[in-house]
Enzyme design. Structure first.
Site, mmCIF file in Angstrom:
data_model
loop_
_atom_site.group_PDB
_atom_site.id
_atom_site.type_symbol
_atom_site.label_atom_id
_atom_site.label_comp_id
_atom_site.label_asym_id
_atom_site.label_seq_id
_atom_site.Cartn_x
_atom_site.Cartn_y
_atom_site.Cartn_z
ATOM 1 N N LYS A 488 27.940 -34.190 -19.215
ATOM 2 C CA LYS A 488 26.563 -33.836 -18.860
ATOM 3 C C LYS A 488 25.657 -34.069 -20.065
ATOM 4 O O LYS A 488 26.124 -34.227 -21.195
ATOM 5 C CB LYS A 488 26.488 -32.379 -18.412
ATOM 6 N N TYR A 712 1.008 -34.042 -43.402
ATOM 7 C CA TYR A 712 0.007 -33.276 -42.680
ATOM 8 C C TYR A 712 -0.148 -31.866 -43.250
ATOM 9 O O TYR A 712 0.834 -31.215 -43.622
ATOM 10 C CB TYR A 712 0.404 -33.153 -41.213
#
Length: 817
Positions: A488, A712
């Protein structure tokens, strides 16, 4: 003299000192095997039940099912289960294998080169094969078969036609080499170097050198560098040949000049000077080339002749690489090696791939094989037919001249340039393409042209490591216990059909996915194993029905919706019932079992394949009491269901850590999840192998003055200034913003470099002050040294999240040795 491949099982019993029992003591043995899956001519193969990382006795049943009828064992076996078997009983199966190989080697008088050292053994072996193949019929170690098991399997290959053997030997602890020396019995010894590799098994570098030199105790010629000696170590062999970059030696290297893509090595020998060109620039490759040069000189070749031969050395491809290609193709890159044995191995890997119905081989001329071209291409044609290749694209004049031998779809080109000029007309689409060629053809250009264009950040998946983890867990299971592998969430971020193909080939019993669309993708990729869907939605019932997917049913509502959907005239639809015994996520609770039984009673439209539950804390001893309560509750509910159904569905409760800690509850099947990928908190560190490595590259390097900020929000500051490297990975690739501002670290130049400033969407910055780095250098986000577990601890999460967060835009590259 006993000819190779004409031993009987009774001969082998006498040689190994074992007792032979069975229906046919004159059964002929041609092949030896330690792996119950990879077998050639099973009826003439002797299976050795070796006790190593896994106990080979646990795989006797599988070997017998695969056609093995001759076994060598050291444990009691219930032979009534194997009525057609012949078997030899010995005290130690590994010693018996080594005895047999030693005897076999003694039957031949061919010259043998034995190679050992800390690094470079396999490369030197393969390069000596390339250099000497025109003059000898050579038998050599396959791959890196240099261990206590690998060496005897290598030597077993010797046949009467062989005129030279080249075998490598490796040791990791004292008292190992003497056994390998008896098996190989080299006449010529080559010591590559003595460095830090495998130091942990020895008290000192001197002890390691003495151990390795034992390989040459019976040799007559030793080739080595005095640069790698330790004082007061006595050298074996009456005749010695030396090479060195720094001190007087028989082959004295005067100068190494590196250029773009090649190096010139100036060497002198007996007053003569020559310059050898090699198509490599790294120090390790240059040293390995010098070792080969020295070996040729020691064997009597002229210095100019030997130097000219070095120019033809080709890079050794140590592993196959699987990547996504253009037009929904899959590309297997084996573009650096070309001989008939490696072609067979590569075709086996091609055949494991079921994601496309069409299998294509792009193959160059194979040269210096010791065969005539007619013999060679007839053998290749037969091999392609046997391996069910659909299309051949031949490149080179020799293979083109033998086009009439191939009875499949085919096209031919004189060289790589002509192929690239016509590639658009070849209409590649939804096929698996194996690219295999001699180095001089430059097939890396073909791989580059056919591969999907994705940025330089890659997640490397080591399929051999995944298989090793699978076999580790299988070795813990009872003989009849099945395995369901969890694939999965894109196989925990590692891939879809690439992982599923491997698991199917290596005979897991079930796959499990989270959603129906994952199962549909696997079916479209050729996966035929039963697939359980863990979170089925009613809107996907039609797809599950069409693609033979089996839903997990966890509620009365879902069951009623499914019953409403299934046509009454069809055969019973397979389902899996999930019971909630304490996870409280999904599943039927104890008070719902009576109503569940009512719905299932006399219902012929459903087939309950398995009944299972999920353990909450199977890895944690603190909660062992709760785990036992869960199992008790599960068994009570299971028995209620059996009474209603009138048959016994498969039972499974154990997940990865449960396999490790709760062997009493294996029942009929176990579910193996994150353990496949190298993580099990119930196991000691390094028990499992690392499967995934996330790597990126440096885009730019900047010098930052003291006090300047980075990134940033001006969050990154180098107080004393320094250097930063911008690397090609950010939070859009799955590298969490939580790793910013020094929390995260990556391996650069072998050292940990912390992040600087905030993590950006597509990149981030590292502090590389004091490190010798340049643009384009590799940066490791995680691997076996910088583990995913370490990263998870840094940001307070678990390995699952780190691995599954790696973005789909990150290129997956699969390696298989």
């Amino acid at each position: 003299m006993i000819k190779h491949r004409t031993y009987t099982i009774n001969n082998i019993a006498e040689i190994t000192g074992g007792k032979c029992i069975g229906v046919d003591k004159n059964a002929v043995i041609k092949h030896l095997a330690i792996d119950s899956r990879i077998l050639a001519e099973a009826s003439q193969t002797l299976f050795f039940a070796i006790k190593a990382q896994r106990n080979g006795h646990q795989f006797i049943d599988h070997a017998y099912q695969n056609g093995i009828r001759n076994l060598l064992v050291s444990e009691d076996v219930n032979w009534q289960n194997y009525p057609e078997a012949n078997y030899i009983v010995v005290d130690d199966t590994l010693k018996a294998l080594q005895k047999l190989a030693t005897f076999h080697r003694s039957q031949f008088t061919l010259d043998v080169i034995g190679i050992t050292g800390s690094n470079g053994k396999t490369i030197v072996k393969e390069w000596l094969y390339q250099l000497l193949n025109a003059d000898f019929q050579i038998v050599r170690s396959p791959k890196s078969y240099n261990s206590q098991i690998g060496v005897p399997l290598s030597v077993w290959q010797i046949d009467e036609k062989d005129t030279l053997g080249i075998f490598e030997a490796g040791v990791s602890a004292p008292d190992e080499m003497s056994k390998l020396a008896q098996i190989i019995a080299p006449k010529i010894g080559v010591l590559t170097n003595i460095r830090e590799a495998h130091d942990e098994g020895f008290q000192s570098r001197r002890q390691k050198l003495v151990e390795k030199l034992q390989l040459f105790s019976g040799a007559t010629l030793l080739i080595y560098s005095p640069d790698h000696l330790v004082e007061d170590v006595q050298l074996p062999c009456a005749e010695q040949f030396t090479w060195s970059f720094t001190q007087p030696a028989d082959l004295q290297i005067k100068e190494v000049a590196s250029h773009t893509g090649f190096s010139l090595i100036k060497g002198s020998f007996k007053g003569e000077t020559a310059v050898a060109r090699v198509n490599f620039t790294d120090a390790a490759a240059i040293e390995n080339a010098v070792i080969c040069w020295a070996t040729l000189l020691a064997m009597g070749y002229a210095i100019e002749d030997a130097a000219e031969r070095l120019a033809a050395l080709q890079r050794v491809g140590m592993r196959l690489q699987l990547v996504n290609g253009i037009e929904q193709c899959s590309i297997i890159d084996d573009s650096y090696s070309a001989d008939i044995s490696s072609l067979s191995i590569a075709l086996d890997f091609l055949n494991q791939q079921n994601q496309h119905p069409k299998r294509t081989l792009i193959l160059s001329d194979l040269q210096e094989t010791g065969k005539t071209t007619d013999e060679l291409y007839q053998e290749i044609a037969s091999l392609l037919q046997q391996k069910k290749v659909d299309r051949l694209i031949g490149i080179g004049n020799d293979i083109t001249a033998h086009a009439d031998l191939f009875k499949i779809e085919m096209s031919f080109f004189s060289d790589t340039e002509e192929f690239l000029a016509h590639v658009a007309q070849l209409n590649f689409s939804k096929e698996t393409i194996l690219v295999k060629g001699a180095r001089k053809f430059g097939f890396e250009r073909i791989v580059k042209r056919l591969a999907q264009k994705i940025h330089d950040t890659v997640l490397e998946i080591n399929l051999n490591a995944l298989l090793a983890n699978l076999q580790y867990y299988k070795s813990k299971l009872g003989a009849q216990v099945k395995t369901m592998a969890m694939v999965k969430a894109f196989s925990y971020g590692s891939g879809t059909f690439e992982i599923a193909n491997l698991l199917q080939h290596h005979k897991v019993d079930y796959l499990a996915v989270a959603y129906a669309d994952e199962g549909v993708a696997l079916r479209k990729a050729g996966i035929s194993l039963p697939i359980m869907v863990m979170s089925p939605e009613p809107s996907a019932f039609d797809a599950m029905f069409r693609y033979q997917l089996e839903p997990e049913v966890y509620s009365l509502e879902l069951l009623q919706q499914l019953l409403h959907f299934i046509p009454s005239e069809d055969k019973p639809f397979p389902i899996h019932l999930k019971l909630d015994t304490g996870m409280h996520r999904l599943g039927f609770e104890p008070h719902q079992i009576s109503e569940l039984c009512t719905l299932l009673s006399n219902n012929t439209r459903l087939n309950v394949v398995t009944v299972f539950t999920h353990l909450v804390a199977s890895d944690d001893p603190i909660h062992d009491g709760f785990t036992q309560t869960q199992v008790t509750s599960y068994e009570q509910m299971y028995q209620q269901l059996v009474k209603t159904l009138g048959y016994q569905p498969v039972r499974h409760v154990l997940n990865t850590s449960g396999i490790t800690r709760w062997s009493a509850y294996q029942f009929d099947m176990v579910r193996l999840g994150i353990g496949l990928y190298g993580f099990d908190s119930a196991l000691p560190k390094n028990t499992l192998q690392t499967v995934a490595a996330l790597k990126t590259t440096i885009t730019q390097i900047k010098t930052i003055a003291a006090g300047e900020t980075v990134g940033y929000g001006r969050r990154g500051v180098l107080i004393n200034g320094g250097e930063i490297a911008t690397v090609k990975i950010g939070y859009a690739d799955g590298y969490s913003r939580a790793f910013g501002n020094g929390v995260g670290k990556m391996l650069v130049d072998g050292q940990l470099a912390p992040t600087v400033g905030a993590i950006c969407m597509d990149m981030c910055m590292l502090d590389v002050t004091g490190l010798e780095v340049k643009v384009g250098d590799e940066v490791i986000v995680f691997d076996h040294n910088q583990s995913i577990s370490d990263l998870a601890k840094e940001i307070g999460t678990i390995p699952y999240e780190i691995l599954t967060n790696v973005s789909q835009r990150v290129k997956r590259v699969y390696y298989y040795e």
